[in-house]
Structures are given as C-alpha cells and as structure tokens.
Write an enzyme that holds these catalytic residues in place. Structure first.
Site, PDB file in Angstrom:
ATOM      1  CE1 TYR A  93     -48.783 -16.972 -66.303  1.00  0.00           C
ATOM      2  CE2 TYR A  93     -49.973 -18.527 -67.696  1.00  0.00           C
ATOM      3  CZ  TYR A  93     -49.876 -17.288 -67.100  1.00  0.00           C
ATOM      4  OH  TYR A  93     -50.856 -16.343 -67.309  1.00  0.00           O
ATOM      5  CG  ASN A 116     -46.173  -6.820 -64.109  1.00  0.00           C
ATOM      6  OD1 ASN A 116     -45.472  -5.964 -63.579  1.00  0.00           O
ATOM      7  ND2 ASN A 116     -46.328  -6.881 -65.419  1.00  0.00           N
ATOM      8  CB  CYS A 124     -47.652  -9.655 -67.156  1.00  0.00           C
ATOM      9  SG  CYS A 124     -48.715  -8.210 -67.044  1.00  0.00           S
ATOM     10  CG  HIS A 125     -48.875  -7.894 -73.004  1.00  0.00           C
ATOM     11  ND1 HIS A 125     -48.084  -6.935 -72.379  1.00  0.00           N
ATOM     12  CD2 HIS A 125     -48.455  -7.939 -74.296  1.00  0.00           C
ATOM     13  CE1 HIS A 125     -47.249  -6.425 -73.269  1.00  0.00           C
ATOM     14  NE2 HIS A 125     -47.452  -7.017 -74.439  1.00  0.00           N
ATOM     15  CD  GLU A 151     -45.952  -6.710 -77.619  1.00  0.00           C
ATOM     16  OE1 GLU A 151     -45.518  -7.885 -77.656  1.00  0.00           O
ATOM     17  OE2 GLU A 151     -45.969  -6.023 -76.584  1.00  0.00           O
TER      18      GLU A 151
END
Length: 158
Positions: A93, A116, A124-125, A151
């Site tokens: 953040y 979001n 946002c993850h 990912e």
C-alpha cells in the site's frame, strides 16, 4: 461467468468493463449500477470472458480490455497504479502511495484498493501488507492467495 474461483459477475456499460465481482464479495452490488436494471448480454462481455478464461488457464499475463471503473479521482488514480504492478509480482500500500505521489496516503490507498470494482483485471490482489502479509481482499484472502499462486505458475486452487 463460471470460473475456477466460483461465479464471477461481469458488468459493462456497453462499451467498457465497469465491474467484475466474485461471489461472495464484500462490495458485490445488489442491483444494477446507477439504478439501472441488469440485462444478461453474454455477447457484450465475450472478450472479457475469453481473456479471463485465458488468464485462469495461465495463458494470459496482461488484459487488454476497455475499462471504465466508477469512483473518485483519487480511487481511479490508485486503480490505474494497480494496473502497473507486473503479473506475478506484488506491491505494498505504501509503495502504491509513493508511486502516485502521495507517500503518506497508504491508508487511503488501502481504502481505494478495497473499493476496486474490477477485481482480477485491475489487480488489487497484488497488493500486500508492508510486512508481506496477505491482508484484506474483497473476494477473500484464500482467493487472493490462489490468484498470486496462479501468477507464479502454481495450479489454481479454489
């Protein structure tokens, strides 16, 4: 749309993707955005569904969809910054706050991240706590961990 993480609600204004929500989700809208009624139009969201399917299959790293998230100017600035966090990487953040020129706004970034409306596509993850903790995710922390694992090349677990 069905997905490995459960049903996804896709919302469009007819020209761009305006919402992508998991069920359950903290911010799941209960009716059409802006007082409009929802209509089921799979053809209008076909490209979104195809790109999401490729993402879940591990074949797509970057989405190329027209997006029109609704929010304040600050929120939209944060959401644009989220799209710059590379696939398979994370940001904090505070890091996002610094990247938008607001180094003391990490809490406000966290609140914008939580609002979001286009999860997964606006990633946002990929935002974690300063200590590396998997903090908050509207679709649930286990889904956040699954997306980050996907990912990094892991098989997706629901």
């Amino acid at each position: 749309m069905p997905s490995p993480l459960g049903e996804l609600l896709l919302i469009s204004d007819g020209a761009a993707l305006t919402g992508l929500y998991m069920n359950p989700h903290e911010q799941l809208p209960s009716d059409g955005q802006g007082g409009r009624e929802w209509r089921r139009e799979p053809a209008a969201l076909r490209e979104t569904a195809e790109q999401l399917a490729a993402y879940f299959a591990g074949e797509l790293r970057e989405f190329s969809l027209p997006l029109a998230p609704r929010g304040t100017e600050f929120q939209r600035t944060v959401w644009r910054a989220l799209t710059t966090v590379p696939h398979g990487r994370t940001a904090t953040y505070g890091g996002i706050a610094r990247s938008i020129g607001r180094p003391n706004a990490s809490r406000a970034v966290g609140m914008a991240n939580n609002r979001n409306p286009i999860s997964i596509v606006v990633p946002c993850h990929r935002v974690i706590g300063a200590d590396g903790a998997m903090v908050g995710y509207g679709g649930g922390v286990s889904r956040k961990e699954s997306l980050l694992g996907l990912e990094k090349g892991a098989a997706l677990k629901a």
